[in-house]
Design a protein around this motif. Sequence first.
Motif, short mmCIF file in Angstrom:
data_model
loop_
_atom_site.label_atom_id
_atom_site.label_comp_id
_atom_site.label_asym_id
_atom_site.label_seq_id
_atom_site.Cartn_x
_atom_site.Cartn_y
_atom_site.Cartn_z
N PRO A 171 5.44 4.87 0.07
CA PRO A 171 5.13 3.50 -0.38
C PRO A 171 5.69 2.46 0.58
N PHE A 172 4.95 1.37 0.76
CA PHE A 172 5.42 0.25 1.58
C PHE A 172 5.50 -0.99 0.67
N GLU A 173 6.67 -1.21 0.11
CA GLU A 173 6.82 -2.26 -0.89
C GLU A 173 7.29 -3.58 -0.30
N ALA A 225 10.87 21.80 1.43
CA ALA A 225 10.64 20.67 2.32
C ALA A 225 11.27 19.44 1.67
N ARG A 226 11.77 18.54 2.49
CA ARG A 226 12.38 17.32 2.01
C ARG A 226 11.83 16.14 2.80
N ALA A 227 11.85 14.98 2.18
CA ALA A 227 11.39 13.77 2.86
C ALA A 227 12.29 12.61 2.45
N TYR A 228 12.62 11.78 3.41
CA TYR A 228 13.44 10.59 3.19
C TYR A 228 12.76 9.42 3.88
N LEU A 229 12.85 8.25 3.25
CA LEU A 229 12.25 7.05 3.81
C LEU A 229 13.33 6.01 4.03
N GLY A 230 13.61 5.72 5.31
CA GLY A 230 14.50 4.63 5.64
C GLY A 230 13.80 3.30 5.43
N LEU A 231 14.44 2.39 4.69
CA LEU A 231 13.81 1.13 4.30
C LEU A 231 14.23 0.00 5.23
N PRO A 232 13.48 -1.09 5.24
CA PRO A 232 13.79 -2.19 6.16
C PRO A 232 15.19 -2.77 6.00
N ASP A 233 15.80 -2.64 4.80
CA ASP A 233 17.14 -3.21 4.61
C ASP A 233 18.25 -2.27 5.03
N GLY A 234 17.90 -1.09 5.56
CA GLY A 234 18.91 -0.14 6.02
C GLY A 234 19.25 0.93 5.03
N SER A 235 18.81 0.81 3.78
CA SER A 235 19.03 1.87 2.80
C SER A 235 17.93 2.92 2.95
N ALA A 236 17.98 3.94 2.11
CA ALA A 236 16.97 5.00 2.20
C ALA A 236 16.70 5.59 0.83
N ASP A 237 15.49 6.07 0.64
CA ASP A 237 15.08 6.71 -0.60
C ASP A 237 14.61 8.13 -0.31
N ALA A 238 14.88 9.03 -1.24
CA ALA A 238 14.30 10.37 -1.18
C ALA A 238 12.90 10.32 -1.75
N THR A 284 0.84 -1.19 0.00
CA THR A 284 0.00 0.00 0.00
C THR A 284 0.88 1.25 0.00
N ALA A 285 0.24 2.39 -0.20
CA ALA A 285 0.92 3.68 -0.12
C ALA A 285 0.13 4.58 0.82
N LEU A 286 0.85 5.37 1.59
CA LEU A 286 0.24 6.25 2.59
C LEU A 286 0.46 7.70 2.18
N THR A 287 -0.59 8.49 2.20
CA THR A 287 -0.47 9.92 1.97
C THR A 287 -0.33 10.63 3.30
N VAL A 288 0.83 11.23 3.52
CA VAL A 288 1.10 11.98 4.74
C VAL A 288 0.94 13.46 4.43
N SER A 289 0.13 14.16 5.23
CA SER A 289 -0.09 15.58 4.98
C SER A 289 -0.13 16.33 6.30
N GLY A 290 0.22 17.60 6.22
CA GLY A 290 0.20 18.42 7.42
C GLY A 290 0.39 19.88 7.07
N THR A 291 0.03 20.73 8.02
CA THR A 291 0.16 22.18 7.85
C THR A 291 1.50 22.62 8.40
N VAL A 292 2.27 23.32 7.59
CA VAL A 292 3.60 23.78 7.98
C VAL A 292 3.48 25.14 8.66
N SER A 293 4.21 25.31 9.76
CA SER A 293 4.16 26.57 10.50
C SER A 293 4.85 27.68 9.71
N GLY A 294 4.40 28.90 9.92
CA GLY A 294 5.06 30.05 9.32
C GLY A 294 4.98 30.05 7.81
N ALA A 295 6.01 30.61 7.19
CA ALA A 295 6.10 30.68 5.73
C ALA A 295 7.22 29.75 5.29
#
Length: 318
Positions: free
Chosen positions: A228-230, A200-213, A185-196
């Motif tokens: 995404p949860f593959e 923004a950046r996001a990184y996902l650490g994967l179960p094997d220890g690697s990471a994706d941007a 499945t895939a999860l949509t994460v959303s939120g309101t950012v403070s100020g102006a």
Amino acid sequence: MPRRERLGIALAAAIAVARCGGGAAGIAEPVPAEAKPTTSAPYAAHYGGEAEPAALTAEEAAIVARIEGEGPLGCAIEERLVRAARRHAAVLASAAGSQGEAEIDHLRFAVLAEGGTEYQLAPFATRDLEAGLQDLAAFVAEHRRDVTHCGLGKAGRGGRDVVVWVGAKRAVSFAPIPVSSEVGTALTVSGTVSGAPGAARAYLGLPDGSADALAARVSGGVLTVEVPFERRGRYELEIQVDLGGGPETASLLPLFAGVPPDGRPTIAAGADDGGASAEAPDARIVTLVNAARKRLGLAPLARDARLDRVAAAHCADM
């Protein structure tokens, strides 16, 4: 930044923390004898969302009133952070010796366990409230502009009482984020950012220890990230936002796909030997980082006297 790169960068920073006197003794998550459990699972059902109003005990409310007598808090007290402070206080009360702010990782775990999302924390702990109240009030005043939300909790164990204050900087107010998801499945994460916000950046650490941007979009002050949860396992979602002073980590959230949430702090330093290692704190951190690198198939890192001196100088500056 991929986790493999972060392991190298984190080594020098971790040694600096250890050399500053913030020894990373491993602490378990005991069941406090004098506190009711706040959740039936290691984590709340979700992170973020609307928080309940704080329900302070009479003693906790009296402590807050005494702090306010020295000046305004500058932050909103909410239930999640109150319960996280109690959880952390119970662990500190059960530990031999004074752990204090050094156990920042467990406090972050306590915040996550109660459904909090904040990574930037300003903690204070005292075992002697009468002696430490003035210092606590001064600490709250010092961090008044750095935090947006806060909590205070008191817990005791074996005749030892601890009061914990936790201030938190909430850069993003998230809509509810499920802690557990299904594989595929895939999860949509959303939120309101403070100020102006800027970038923004996001990184996902994967179960094997690697990471994706991941692609992080900010439109009209609303941040959106598709996660995404593959495969089965534990993930870590890192959200960075720039509020004018450069990118900073707003949240680092463990997420689980096809496995139950675990009940450990994010970095259980010393947990493999119960904290009984005779190594100095800085040497112990090198051992732990290299153990993590070995699990990823990476070569060990070596201490460098020049970098040690840089870390010591940074420690003194901090």
